[in-house]
Design a protein around this motif. Structure first.
Motif, PDB file in Angstrom:
ATOM      1  N   LEU A 156      21.143  18.534  -9.794  1.00  0.00           N
ATOM      2  CA  LEU A 156      21.561  20.018  -8.734  1.00  0.00           C
ATOM      3  C   LEU A 156      20.182  19.851  -7.664  1.00  0.00           C
ATOM      4  O   LEU A 156      20.585  20.570  -6.823  1.00  0.00           O
ATOM      5  N   LEU A 157      19.203  19.826  -8.589  1.00  0.00           N
ATOM      6  CA  LEU A 157      18.057  20.077  -7.718  1.00  0.00           C
ATOM      7  C   LEU A 157      17.730  18.697  -7.009  1.00  0.00           C
ATOM      8  O   LEU A 157      17.713  19.089  -5.609  1.00  0.00           O
ATOM      9  N   HIS A 158      18.260  18.028  -7.149  1.00  0.00           N
ATOM     10  CA  HIS A 158      18.743  16.520  -6.332  1.00  0.00           C
ATOM     11  C   HIS A 158      19.095  16.875  -4.513  1.00  0.00           C
ATOM     12  O   HIS A 158      18.990  16.464  -3.850  1.00  0.00           O
ATOM     13  N   GLN A 159      20.626  17.652  -5.048  1.00  0.00           N
ATOM     14  CA  GLN A 159      21.443  18.628  -3.894  1.00  0.00           C
ATOM     15  C   GLN A 159      20.182  19.232  -3.364  1.00  0.00           C
ATOM     16  O   GLN A 159      20.718  18.619  -1.964  1.00  0.00           O
ATOM     17  N   LEU A 160      19.706  20.085  -4.286  1.00  0.00           N
ATOM     18  CA  LEU A 160      18.927  20.718  -3.084  1.00  0.00           C
ATOM     19  C   LEU A 160      18.095  20.674  -2.145  1.00  0.00           C
ATOM     20  O   LEU A 160      18.022  20.612  -1.187  1.00  0.00           O
ATOM     21  N   LYS A 161      17.674  19.782  -2.813  1.00  0.00           N
ATOM     22  CA  LYS A 161      16.177  18.605  -2.158  1.00  0.00           C
ATOM     23  C   LYS A 161      17.066  18.064  -0.552  1.00  0.00           C
ATOM     24  O   LYS A 161      16.510  17.794   0.645  1.00  0.00           O
ATOM     25  N   SER A 162      17.837  17.657  -0.769  1.00  0.00           N
ATOM     26  CA  SER A 162      18.832  16.487  -0.179  1.00  0.00           C
ATOM     27  C   SER A 162      19.188  17.758   1.042  1.00  0.00           C
ATOM     28  O   SER A 162      19.248  17.420   2.760  1.00  0.00           O
ATOM     29  N   LEU A 163      19.638  18.275   1.091  1.00  0.00           N
ATOM     30  CA  LEU A 163      19.975  19.742   1.759  1.00  0.00           C
ATOM     31  C   LEU A 163      18.783  20.741   3.004  1.00  0.00           C
ATOM     32  O   LEU A 163      18.980  20.767   3.574  1.00  0.00           O
ATOM     33  N   VAL A 164      17.309  20.396   1.598  1.00  0.00           N
ATOM     34  CA  VAL A 164      16.841  21.187   2.182  1.00  0.00           C
ATOM     35  C   VAL A 164      15.840  19.229   3.964  1.00  0.00           C
ATOM     36  O   VAL A 164      15.817  19.925   4.846  1.00  0.00           O
ATOM     37  N   LEU A 165      16.446  18.308   3.065  1.00  0.00           N
ATOM     38  CA  LEU A 165      16.490  16.860   4.236  1.00  0.00           C
ATOM     39  C   LEU A 165      16.892  17.212   5.759  1.00  0.00           C
ATOM     40  O   LEU A 165      16.755  16.552   6.473  1.00  0.00           O
ATOM     41  N   LEU A 166      18.136  17.200   5.146  1.00  0.00           N
ATOM     42  CA  LEU A 166      19.214  17.920   6.397  1.00  0.00           C
ATOM     43  C   LEU A 166      18.847  18.892   7.135  1.00  0.00           C
ATOM     44  O   LEU A 166      19.997  19.529   7.726  1.00  0.00           O
ATOM     45  N   GLN A 167      18.224  20.845   7.064  1.00  0.00           N
ATOM     46  CA  GLN A 167      17.999  21.267   7.642  1.00  0.00           C
ATOM     47  C   GLN A 167      18.831  22.285   7.561  1.00  0.00           C
ATOM     48  O   GLN A 167      19.200  23.012   8.529  1.00  0.00           O
ATOM     49  N   ASP A 168      20.045  22.221   6.449  1.00  0.00           N
ATOM     50  CA  ASP A 168      21.003  22.520   6.617  1.00  0.00           C
ATOM     51  C   ASP A 168      20.665  24.078   5.727  1.00  0.00           C
ATOM     52  O   ASP A 168      21.386  24.321   4.565  1.00  0.00           O
ATOM     53  N   ILE A 169      20.321  25.308   6.371  1.00  0.00           N
ATOM     54  CA  ILE A 169      20.208  26.136   5.287  1.00  0.00           C
ATOM     55  C   ILE A 169      21.017  27.170   4.993  1.00  0.00           C
ATOM     56  O   ILE A 169      21.460  27.523   3.626  1.00  0.00           O
ATOM     57  N   ASP A 174      24.311  28.094  -1.085  1.00  0.00           N
ATOM     58  CA  ASP A 174      25.425  28.384  -1.776  1.00  0.00           C
ATOM     59  C   ASP A 174      25.010  27.358  -2.827  1.00  0.00           C
ATOM     60  O   ASP A 174      25.159  27.635  -4.085  1.00  0.00           O
ATOM     61  N   ALA A 175      24.360  26.269  -2.495  1.00  0.00           N
ATOM     62  CA  ALA A 175      24.277  25.119  -3.240  1.00  0.00           C
ATOM     63  C   ALA A 175      23.337  25.420  -4.255  1.00  0.00           C
ATOM     64  O   ALA A 175      22.911  25.731  -5.919  1.00  0.00           O
ATOM     65  N   LEU A 176      22.400  26.854  -3.480  1.00  0.00           N
ATOM     66  CA  LEU A 176      21.182  27.750  -5.167  1.00  0.00           C
ATOM     67  C   LEU A 176      21.831  28.518  -5.681  1.00  0.00           C
ATOM     68  O   LEU A 176      21.536  28.923  -6.497  1.00  0.00           O
ATOM     69  N   LYS A 177      22.282  29.283  -5.091  1.00  0.00           N
ATOM     70  CA  LYS A 177      23.371  29.817  -5.677  1.00  0.00           C
ATOM     71  C   LYS A 177      24.060  29.493  -6.784  1.00  0.00           C
ATOM     72  O   LYS A 177      24.303  29.871  -8.550  1.00  0.00           O
ATOM     73  N   GLN A 178      25.003  28.259  -6.512  1.00  0.00           N
ATOM     74  CA  GLN A 178      25.587  27.658  -7.543  1.00  0.00           C
ATOM     75  C   GLN A 178      24.666  26.836  -8.473  1.00  0.00           C
ATOM     76  O   GLN A 178      24.521  26.535  -9.853  1.00  0.00           O
ATOM     77  N   THR A 190      14.116  28.394 -13.811  1.00  0.00           N
ATOM     78  CA  THR A 190      15.630  28.145 -12.731  1.00  0.00           C
ATOM     79  C   THR A 190      14.352  29.903 -11.978  1.00  0.00           C
ATOM     80  O   THR A 190      14.838  29.269 -10.632  1.00  0.00           O
ATOM     81  N   LYS A 191      13.373  30.246 -11.980  1.00  0.00           N
ATOM     82  CA  LYS A 191      13.265  31.177 -10.952  1.00  0.00           C
ATOM     83  C   LYS A 191      12.974  30.360 -10.601  1.00  0.00           C
ATOM     84  O   LYS A 191      12.427  30.902  -9.483  1.00  0.00           O
ATOM     85  N   ILE A 192      10.920  30.073 -11.037  1.00  0.00           N
ATOM     86  CA  ILE A 192      11.018  29.082  -9.897  1.00  0.00           C
ATOM     87  C   ILE A 192      10.732  28.055  -9.000  1.00  0.00           C
ATOM     88  O   ILE A 192      10.566  27.850  -7.694  1.00  0.00           O
ATOM     89  N   VAL A 193      12.174  27.312  -9.433  1.00  0.00           N
ATOM     90  CA  VAL A 193      12.392  26.516  -8.478  1.00  0.00           C
ATOM     91  C   VAL A 193      14.014  26.951  -7.347  1.00  0.00           C
ATOM     92  O   VAL A 193      13.552  27.226  -6.183  1.00  0.00           O
ATOM     93  N   THR A 194      14.102  28.138  -7.720  1.00  0.00           N
ATOM     94  CA  THR A 194      14.820  29.675  -6.997  1.00  0.00           C
ATOM     95  C   THR A 194      13.973  29.527  -5.904  1.00  0.00           C
ATOM     96  O   THR A 194      14.202  29.564  -5.022  1.00  0.00           O
ATOM     97  N   TRP A 200      11.642  27.596   1.096  1.00  0.00           N
ATOM     98  CA  TRP A 200      11.642  26.498   2.153  1.00  0.00           C
ATOM     99  C   TRP A 200      13.198  27.340   3.166  1.00  0.00           C
ATOM    100  O   TRP A 200      12.437  27.105   4.417  1.00  0.00           O
ATOM    101  N   ILE A 201      13.407  28.408   2.643  1.00  0.00           N
ATOM    102  CA  ILE A 201      15.212  28.920   3.526  1.00  0.00           C
ATOM    103  C   ILE A 201      14.631  29.866   4.467  1.00  0.00           C
ATOM    104  O   ILE A 201      15.277  29.602   5.194  1.00  0.00           O
ATOM    105  N   THR A 202      13.814  30.617   3.654  1.00  0.00           N
ATOM    106  CA  THR A 202      12.708  31.887   4.595  1.00  0.00           C
ATOM    107  C   THR A 202      11.736  31.012   5.144  1.00  0.00           C
ATOM    108  O   THR A 202      11.434  32.035   6.372  1.00  0.00           O
ATOM    109  N   ASP A 203      10.999  30.267   5.217  1.00  0.00           N
ATOM    110  CA  ASP A 203       9.632  30.361   5.505  1.00  0.00           C
ATOM    111  C   ASP A 203       9.045  28.966   6.334  1.00  0.00           C
ATOM    112  O   ASP A 203       8.536  28.624   7.652  1.00  0.00           O
TER     113      ASP A 203
END
Length: 211
Positions: A156-169, A174-178, A190-194, A200-203
């Protein structure tokens, strides 16, 4: 006449001694034969004895049959079988899967370390988000480094990182909610990761997109 009598007596004695020696030899041979017969009988008794287990008798019978068949040329020596261990397909796939998880965990560790440094340097931890503190964040990184984190969380963490690199906000949201719903790590981790990925999403990503 006296001399002839003595000769006759001597001859008789010699004959008697020969007969005695023959008798002794005969008795010895008979006793030897008796000993061998007794020995054979004892062996037969041992074979037929009820003390010998059925399993042993069966093995002896099989052995005799094999000897007869080998003598007749019906049985050849069995070829040696190689029992060298060879990992099957499942083991190879499992090893490849573990290696993949290990590589993903290393890449996430590097990514979160860098994100954490930027996050605390930007003084975000002093704001409204009180869930993130350096001690708990460091604990999460240690969990990743020592691999005391589930493989599903790593995925799950690797999926989040991949979406950050793709810059797909959008997909990252959606992946963060999942991740919040499915994560198996402790709630404070979990709170720290979120918080870090939300940063990344906001700033970070909006600034990059503007550029």
């Amino acid at each position: 006449q006296g001399q002839t009598k003595r000769r006759r007596i001597r001859r008789k004695k010699q004959k008697n001694s020969l007969q005695n020696s023959n008798n002794l030899h005969g008795e010895q041979t008979e006793s030897g034969m008796q000993e061998t017969l007794v020995r054979d009988n004892l062996q037969l008794q041992q074979i037929d004895s009820p003390k010998i287990s059925k399993n042993k008798k069966r093995k002896m019978k099989k052995k005799r049959q094999k000897q007869k068949m080998r003598a007749a040329g019906l049985v050849t020596k069995t070829a040696s079988v190689d029992f060298t261990y060879q990992p099957d397909k499942n083991n190879r796939e499992e090893a490849a899967g573990l290696k993949d998880i290990d590589e993903k965990a290393d890449s996430i560790l590097d990514f979160l370390q860098a994100t954490q440094q930027i996050y605390f340097a930007d003084n975000k931890s002093e704001g409204t988000d009180s869930a993130v503190n350096s001690a708990t964040a460091q604990e999460l990184l240690q969990y990743l480094e020592s691999r005391t984190i589930s493989s599903s969380d790593v995925t799950l963490l690797h999926q989040l990182k991949s979406l950050v690199l793709l810059q797909d906000i959008e997909r990252l949201n959606d992946a963060l909610k999942q991740f919040q719903e499915q994560a198996m790590m402790p709630p404070d981790h979990t709170k720290i990761v979120t918080s870090l990925f939300h940063y990344w999403i906001t700033d970070i990503l909006p600034v990059k997109n503007r550029k």
